[in-house]
Design a protein around this motif. Structure first.
Motif, PDB file in Angstrom:
ATOM      1  N   GLN A  35      -7.480   1.030   2.874  1.00 27.95           N
ATOM      2  CA  GLN A  35      -6.564   0.812   1.758  1.00 27.95           C
ATOM      3  C   GLN A  35      -5.181   1.348   2.107  1.00 27.95           C
ATOM      4  OE1 GLN A  35      -8.251   1.856  -2.167  1.00 27.95           O
ATOM      5  NE2 GLN A  35      -9.961   2.660  -0.993  1.00 27.95           N
ATOM      6  N   LEU A  36      -4.171   0.689   1.560  1.00 26.58           N
ATOM      7  CA  LEU A  36      -2.788   1.080   1.769  1.00 26.58           C
ATOM      8  C   LEU A  36      -2.129   1.207   0.402  1.00 26.58           C
ATOM      9  CD1 LEU A  36      -0.555   1.449   3.977  1.00 26.58           C
ATOM     10  CD2 LEU A  36      -0.066  -0.974   3.681  1.00 26.58           C
ATOM     11  N   SER A  37      -1.464   2.339   0.166  1.00 27.45           N
ATOM     12  CA  SER A  37      -0.759   2.530  -1.107  1.00 27.45           C
ATOM     13  C   SER A  37       0.597   3.184  -0.826  1.00 27.45           C
ATOM     14  CB  SER A  37      -1.594   3.367  -2.078  1.00 27.45           C
ATOM     15  OG  SER A  37      -1.882   4.628  -1.535  1.00 27.45           O
ATOM     16  N   ASP A  43      12.420  10.610  -7.657  1.00 25.35           N
ATOM     17  CA  ASP A  43      12.561   9.826  -8.884  1.00 25.35           C
ATOM     18  C   ASP A  43      13.603   8.722  -8.746  1.00 25.35           C
ATOM     19  OD1 ASP A  43      10.636  11.352 -10.129  1.00 25.35           O
ATOM     20  OD2 ASP A  43      12.077  12.739 -11.023  1.00 25.35           O
ATOM     21  N   ASN A  44      14.470   8.834  -7.750  1.00 22.90           N
ATOM     22  CA  ASN A  44      15.514   7.823  -7.532  1.00 22.90           C
ATOM     23  C   ASN A  44      14.966   6.556  -6.876  1.00 22.90           C
ATOM     24  OD1 ASN A  44      17.335   9.681  -8.536  1.00 22.90           O
ATOM     25  ND2 ASN A  44      17.877  10.455  -6.505  1.00 22.90           N
ATOM     26  N   VAL A  45      13.788   6.636  -6.270  1.00 22.20           N
ATOM     27  CA  VAL A  45      13.190   5.496  -5.585  1.00 22.20           C
ATOM     28  C   VAL A  45      12.383   4.678  -6.595  1.00 22.20           C
ATOM     29  CG1 VAL A  45      11.583   4.783  -3.779  1.00 22.20           C
ATOM     30  CG2 VAL A  45      13.074   6.747  -3.413  1.00 22.20           C
ATOM     31  N   VAL A  46      12.735   3.401  -6.715  1.00 21.12           N
ATOM     32  CA  VAL A  46      12.032   2.487  -7.629  1.00 21.12           C
ATOM     33  C   VAL A  46      11.177   1.555  -6.781  1.00 21.12           C
ATOM     34  CG1 VAL A  46      12.305   0.757  -9.436  1.00 21.12           C
ATOM     35  CG2 VAL A  46      13.955   2.639  -9.249  1.00 21.12           C
ATOM     36  N   LEU A  47       9.865   1.738  -6.824  1.00 20.58           N
ATOM     37  CA  LEU A  47       8.965   0.966  -5.967  1.00 20.58           C
ATOM     38  C   LEU A  47       9.009  -0.535  -6.239  1.00 20.58           C
ATOM     39  CD1 LEU A  47       5.806   3.274  -5.806  1.00 20.58           C
ATOM     40  CD2 LEU A  47       7.547   2.918  -4.055  1.00 20.58           C
ATOM     41  N   SER A  48       9.383  -0.922  -7.454  1.00 17.81           N
ATOM     42  CA  SER A  48       9.420  -2.358  -7.777  1.00 17.81           C
ATOM     43  C   SER A  48      10.584  -3.081  -7.088  1.00 17.81           C
ATOM     44  CB  SER A  48       9.499  -2.558  -9.291  1.00 17.81           C
ATOM     45  OG  SER A  48      10.659  -1.951  -9.812  1.00 17.81           O
ATOM     46  N   SER A  63       5.245  -1.506  -5.941  1.00 21.12           N
ATOM     47  CA  SER A  63       4.763  -0.956  -7.214  1.00 21.12           C
ATOM     48  C   SER A  63       3.381  -1.504  -7.585  1.00 21.12           C
ATOM     49  CB  SER A  63       5.762  -1.251  -8.332  1.00 21.12           C
ATOM     50  OG  SER A  63       5.955  -2.643  -8.473  1.00 21.12           O
ATOM     51  N   ASP A  64       2.998  -2.653  -7.024  1.00 19.05           N
ATOM     52  CA  ASP A  64       1.653  -3.198  -7.252  1.00 19.05           C
ATOM     53  C   ASP A  64       0.583  -2.343  -6.598  1.00 19.05           C
ATOM     54  OD1 ASP A  64       2.824  -5.335  -8.576  1.00 19.05           O
ATOM     55  OD2 ASP A  64       2.749  -6.662  -6.823  1.00 19.05           O
ATOM     56  N   TYR A  65       0.979  -1.539  -5.612  1.00 16.28           N
ATOM     57  CA  TYR A  65       0.043  -0.723  -4.840  1.00 16.28           C
ATOM     58  C   TYR A  65       0.435   0.749  -4.910  1.00 16.28           C
ATOM     59  CZ  TYR A  65      -0.526  -5.452  -3.145  1.00 16.28           C
ATOM     60  OH  TYR A  65      -0.698  -6.810  -3.079  1.00 16.28           O
ATOM     61  N   LYS A  66       0.820   1.189  -6.087  1.00 16.87           N
ATOM     62  CA  LYS A  66       1.242   2.574  -6.294  1.00 16.87           C
ATOM     63  C   LYS A  66       0.045   3.509  -6.115  1.00 16.87           C
ATOM     64  CE  LYS A  66       3.781   5.417  -9.539  1.00 16.87           C
ATOM     65  NZ  LYS A  66       4.390   5.499 -10.847  1.00 16.87           N
ATOM     66  N   ALA A  70      -3.604   1.905  -7.649  1.00 22.71           N
ATOM     67  CA  ALA A  70      -4.022   0.662  -7.000  1.00 22.71           C
ATOM     68  C   ALA A  70      -3.818   0.805  -5.491  1.00 22.71           C
ATOM     69  CB  ALA A  70      -3.219  -0.516  -7.525  1.00 22.71           C
ATOM     70  N   ALA A  71      -4.420  -0.098  -4.744  1.00 19.76           N
ATOM     71  CA  ALA A  71      -4.268  -0.063  -3.293  1.00 19.76           C
ATOM     72  C   ALA A  71      -4.412  -1.478  -2.735  1.00 19.76           C
ATOM     73  CB  ALA A  71      -5.304   0.859  -2.663  1.00 19.76           C
TER      74      ALA A  71
END
Length: 108
Positions: A35-37, A43-48, A63-66, A70-71
């Motif tokens: 699995q990869l997440s 807080d400045n980094v927005v995964l989306s 952000s789908d694999y936060k 999720a992974a």
């Protein structure tokens, strides 16, 4: 009288036969794929804002694999992981993942 007794015995037997529970079996499948997440470094980094590419194929948003929710499941072996933001490659890394491994990538 004899017919009534036979009739009662027959229905009693059929009624008991209906109460027999058949044996059951349960089987489960264990998904042991790597699995990869992804984790935001601050807080400045927005995964989306980051798109994930694995071996040249787009796999969705980071952000789908936060991590912890999720992974992304992959096949065991070597993979090239890329993170892109607005078509710019932010991270490119070749990794090896074995069975049962969970790799968390920190996004800066």
């Amino acid at each position: 009288m004899m017919k009534a007794t036979v009739f009662v015995l027959l229905f009693s037997f059929l009624g008991l036969a209906g109460c027999v529970q058949m044996p059951t079996t349960t089987s489960t499948t264990v998904d042991n794929r790597p699995q990869l997440s992804f984790i935001a470094a601050s807080d400045n980094v927005v995964l989306s804002e980051y798109r994930v590419w694995v071996d040249g194929l787009e796999s969705g948003l980071a952000s789908d694999y936060k991590a912890d929710s999720a992974a992304l499941r992959l096949l065991p072996g070597s993979h090239v992981i890329e993170l892109k933001r607005n078509e710019e490659v932010i991270l490119k890394e070749k990794i090896y993942l074995g069975d049962g491994v969970t790799k968390q990538v920190v996004v800066n």
